[in-house]
Design a protein around this motif. Structure first.
Motif, PDB file in Angstrom:
ATOM      1  N   LEU A 146       0.853  -1.190   0.000  1.00  0.00           N
ATOM      2  CA  LEU A 146       0.000   0.000   0.000  1.00  0.00           C
ATOM      3  C   LEU A 146       0.890   1.241   0.000  1.00  0.00           C
ATOM      4  O   LEU A 146       1.109   1.881   1.023  1.00  0.00           O
ATOM      5  CB  LEU A 146      -0.933  -0.016   1.211  1.00  0.00           C
ATOM      6  CG  LEU A 146      -1.989   1.104   1.308  1.00  0.00           C
ATOM      7  CD1 LEU A 146      -2.745   1.270   0.008  1.00  0.00           C
ATOM      8  CD2 LEU A 146      -2.951   0.830   2.457  1.00  0.00           C
ATOM      9  N   GLY A 147       1.445   1.539  -1.183  1.00  0.00           N
ATOM     10  CA  GLY A 147       2.225   2.759  -1.340  1.00  0.00           C
ATOM     11  C   GLY A 147       1.311   3.960  -1.205  1.00  0.00           C
ATOM     12  O   GLY A 147       0.213   3.983  -1.754  1.00  0.00           O
ATOM     13  N   GLU A 148       1.771   4.988  -0.483  1.00  0.00           N
ATOM     14  CA  GLU A 148       0.909   6.136  -0.190  1.00  0.00           C
ATOM     15  C   GLU A 148       1.746   7.364   0.171  1.00  0.00           C
ATOM     16  O   GLU A 148       2.955   7.285   0.355  1.00  0.00           O
ATOM     17  CB  GLU A 148      -0.032   5.828   0.981  1.00  0.00           C
ATOM     18  CG  GLU A 148      -1.411   5.323   0.579  1.00  0.00           C
ATOM     19  CD  GLU A 148      -2.311   6.427   0.029  1.00  0.00           C
ATOM     20  OE1 GLU A 148      -1.819   7.556  -0.196  1.00  0.00           O
ATOM     21  OE2 GLU A 148      -3.506   6.162  -0.181  1.00  0.00           O
ATOM     22  N   TRP A 192       7.972   8.531   0.647  1.00  0.00           N
ATOM     23  CA  TRP A 192       6.625   7.983   0.591  1.00  0.00           C
ATOM     24  C   TRP A 192       6.555   6.765   1.505  1.00  0.00           C
ATOM     25  O   TRP A 192       7.580   6.263   1.969  1.00  0.00           O
ATOM     26  CB  TRP A 192       6.227   7.622  -0.857  1.00  0.00           C
ATOM     27  CG  TRP A 192       7.144   6.683  -1.569  1.00  0.00           C
ATOM     28  CD1 TRP A 192       8.354   6.974  -2.147  1.00  0.00           C
ATOM     29  CD2 TRP A 192       6.933   5.286  -1.807  1.00  0.00           C
ATOM     30  NE1 TRP A 192       8.911   5.867  -2.729  1.00  0.00           N
ATOM     31  CE2 TRP A 192       8.056   4.817  -2.533  1.00  0.00           C
ATOM     32  CE3 TRP A 192       5.906   4.402  -1.502  1.00  0.00           C
ATOM     33  CZ2 TRP A 192       8.172   3.485  -2.936  1.00  0.00           C
ATOM     34  CZ3 TRP A 192       6.016   3.079  -1.899  1.00  0.00           C
ATOM     35  CH2 TRP A 192       7.143   2.639  -2.607  1.00  0.00           C
ATOM     36  N   VAL A 193       5.351   6.305   1.801  1.00  0.00           N
ATOM     37  CA  VAL A 193       5.193   5.216   2.757  1.00  0.00           C
ATOM     38  C   VAL A 193       4.615   3.981   2.076  1.00  0.00           C
ATOM     39  O   VAL A 193       3.887   4.076   1.087  1.00  0.00           O
ATOM     40  CB  VAL A 193       4.292   5.623   3.949  1.00  0.00           C
ATOM     41  CG1 VAL A 193       4.872   6.839   4.656  1.00  0.00           C
ATOM     42  CG2 VAL A 193       2.856   5.907   3.503  1.00  0.00           C
ATOM     43  N   ASP A 194       4.967   2.813   2.606  1.00  0.00           N
ATOM     44  CA  ASP A 194       4.289   1.553   2.297  1.00  0.00           C
ATOM     45  C   ASP A 194       3.609   1.151   3.600  1.00  0.00           C
ATOM     46  O   ASP A 194       4.222   0.588   4.504  1.00  0.00           O
ATOM     47  CB  ASP A 194       5.290   0.500   1.834  1.00  0.00           C
ATOM     48  CG  ASP A 194       4.620  -0.790   1.381  1.00  0.00           C
ATOM     49  OD1 ASP A 194       3.381  -0.906   1.551  1.00  0.00           O
ATOM     50  OD2 ASP A 194       5.315  -1.683   0.883  1.00  0.00           O
ATOM     51  N   ILE A 195       2.325   1.471   3.708  1.00  0.00           N
ATOM     52  CA  ILE A 195       1.625   1.462   4.993  1.00  0.00           C
ATOM     53  C   ILE A 195       1.720   0.120   5.697  1.00  0.00           C
ATOM     54  O   ILE A 195       2.145   0.039   6.864  1.00  0.00           O
ATOM     55  CB  ILE A 195       0.154   1.869   4.784  1.00  0.00           C
ATOM     56  CG1 ILE A 195       0.079   3.343   4.341  1.00  0.00           C
ATOM     57  CG2 ILE A 195      -0.655   1.667   6.069  1.00  0.00           C
ATOM     58  CD1 ILE A 195      -1.334   3.830   4.031  1.00  0.00           C
ATOM     59  N   GLY A 214      -5.641   9.856  -2.491  1.00  0.00           N
ATOM     60  CA  GLY A 214      -4.826  11.026  -2.193  1.00  0.00           C
ATOM     61  C   GLY A 214      -4.893  12.057  -3.298  1.00  0.00           C
ATOM     62  O   GLY A 214      -5.263  11.762  -4.443  1.00  0.00           O
ATOM     63  N   LEU A 215      -4.515  13.305  -2.965  1.00  0.00           N
ATOM     64  CA  LEU A 215      -4.544  14.369  -3.968  1.00  0.00           C
ATOM     65  C   LEU A 215      -3.394  15.337  -3.762  1.00  0.00           C
ATOM     66  O   LEU A 215      -2.732  15.344  -2.722  1.00  0.00           O
ATOM     67  CB  LEU A 215      -5.878  15.119  -3.947  1.00  0.00           C
ATOM     68  CG  LEU A 215      -6.312  15.919  -2.710  1.00  0.00           C
ATOM     69  CD1 LEU A 215      -5.579  17.250  -2.568  1.00  0.00           C
ATOM     70  CD2 LEU A 215      -7.809  16.165  -2.738  1.00  0.00           C
ATOM     71  N   THR A 270      -2.749   5.659  -5.729  1.00  0.00           N
ATOM     72  CA  THR A 270      -3.155   6.032  -4.373  1.00  0.00           C
ATOM     73  C   THR A 270      -2.967   7.501  -4.042  1.00  0.00           C
ATOM     74  O   THR A 270      -3.764   8.082  -3.305  1.00  0.00           O
ATOM     75  CB  THR A 270      -2.383   5.201  -3.338  1.00  0.00           C
ATOM     76  OG1 THR A 270      -0.967   5.399  -3.548  1.00  0.00           O
ATOM     77  CG2 THR A 270      -2.720   3.725  -3.454  1.00  0.00           C
ATOM     78  N   CYS A 271      -1.909   8.122  -4.546  1.00  0.00           N
ATOM     79  CA  CYS A 271      -1.642   9.518  -4.196  1.00  0.00           C
ATOM     80  C   CYS A 271      -0.614  10.082  -5.168  1.00  0.00           C
ATOM     81  O   CYS A 271       0.049   9.331  -5.892  1.00  0.00           O
ATOM     82  CB  CYS A 271      -1.134   9.620  -2.755  1.00  0.00           C
ATOM     83  SG  CYS A 271      -1.194  11.299  -2.068  1.00  0.00           S
TER      84      CYS A 271
END
Length: 293
Positions: A18-20, A33-36, A201-202, A241-242
């Motif tokens: 879940l890259g975000e 960036w995060v991988d939740i 995400g935006l 995702t974002c």
């Protein structure tokens, strides 16, 4: 659409679950960036192609730049600092003190005054909230009754705040007072009409346009400042995702993606799910604001 020079490019084989939450660190010229669900904060240098990650030991929903080689993060139920020199995680404050199993912290960013805004998400209905953590150490609840507090940002004139509640397929706009950090006059800015897709995400560009990643929609949607759809940028993966603008001129759009929850058949159709993508534009984005604490 004359602002797009090419199609999105796969620039990093990350295979994130879940890259975000991508952010552009202007001082370092690095993308974070995060991988939740893999508990990772990634650091990527687009000039050299080098990347590394920090294992923060638990779910990490979002992050923002902070001073002295630190990032501020929203973990599952608390805020913490990450030292990007050595990977140390320093707790700041518990947010969901009862730690309900169906709620965790989610997307967030800093506002133009350096306050850290972040939301929660719930699997049991509209029990999520939007929070603001100020540099003086105070924590504020700004909104209740959300389901998945997601995609947020501010207009270039600092007068409007945007927030996404993903399951409702709506992006909301609010009047924003930069001096106090208060929001008011909630209204629907845009509603996604893609059958299976939901807004995630935006990011906001310098023209005041909103670029929203559409989970399960295979695209990024660009809205003008009135909420009218201007363009859809097709993605080669099902779950973007974002996104955030980066590089020296803030004209490259970086896009995170997810592979979590996809069936084997869906992964075959969306083989590069979880990878990092970029899109060259001739538009300048807004900077990623830094936490002032």
């Amino acid at each position: 659409m004359n602002s797009i020079d090419e199609s999105p490019k796969n620039i990093l084989t990350a295979r994130a679950r879940l890259g975000e939450g991508p952010i552009w660190h202007s001082q370092k010229q690095l993308l974070y960036w995060v991988d939740i669900y893999n508990h990772r904060v990634h650091e990527f240098n687009p000039t050299t192609g080098e990347q590394k990650f920090f294992d923060v030991g638990e779910v990490v929903g979002c992050l923002a730049p902070a001073k002295t080689n630190r990032l501020i993060m929203a973990l599952r139920h608390r805020l913490a600092f990450l030292d990007t020199n050595n990977g140390d995680v320093t707790p700041i404050i518990d947010v969901e003190t009862e730690k309900p199993s169906d709620i965790r912290l989610n997307d967030g960013k800093c506002d133009p005054a350096g306050r850290f805004w972040f939301g929660s998400m719930s699997t049991s209905g509209p029990t999520a909230r939007l929070f603001r953590y100020d540099p003086d150490g105070s924590l504020h609840v700004l909104l209740t009754g959300l389901t998945v507090s997601n995609g947020l940002g501010w207009s270039p004139d600092r007068k409007t705040f945007y927030l996404t509640d993903s399951p409702t397929k709506k992006i909301y706009a609010f009047d924003f007072d930069v001096a106090s950090g208060n929001i008011s006059n909630q209204r629907v800015f845009a509603e996604i009409d893609i059958d299976s897709g939901v807004p995630d995400g935006l990011t906001v560009d310098r023209d005041g346009c909103i670029w929203s990643a559409i989970w399960d929609g295979w695209c990024i949607v660009k809205f003008d400042p009135t909420g009218k759809e201007m363009a859809r940028i097709s993605m080669p993966v099902q779950r973007p995702t974002c996104c955030v603008f980066g590089n020296q001129d803030l004209a490259t759009l970086y896009i995170t993606t997810a592979s979590v929850g996809l069936s084997e058949e869906e992964i075959q159709k969306s083989f590069y799910s979880g990878d990092l993508f970029s899109l060259a534009t001739n538009i300048s984005g807004m900077p990623t604001y830094e936490f002032a604490g």
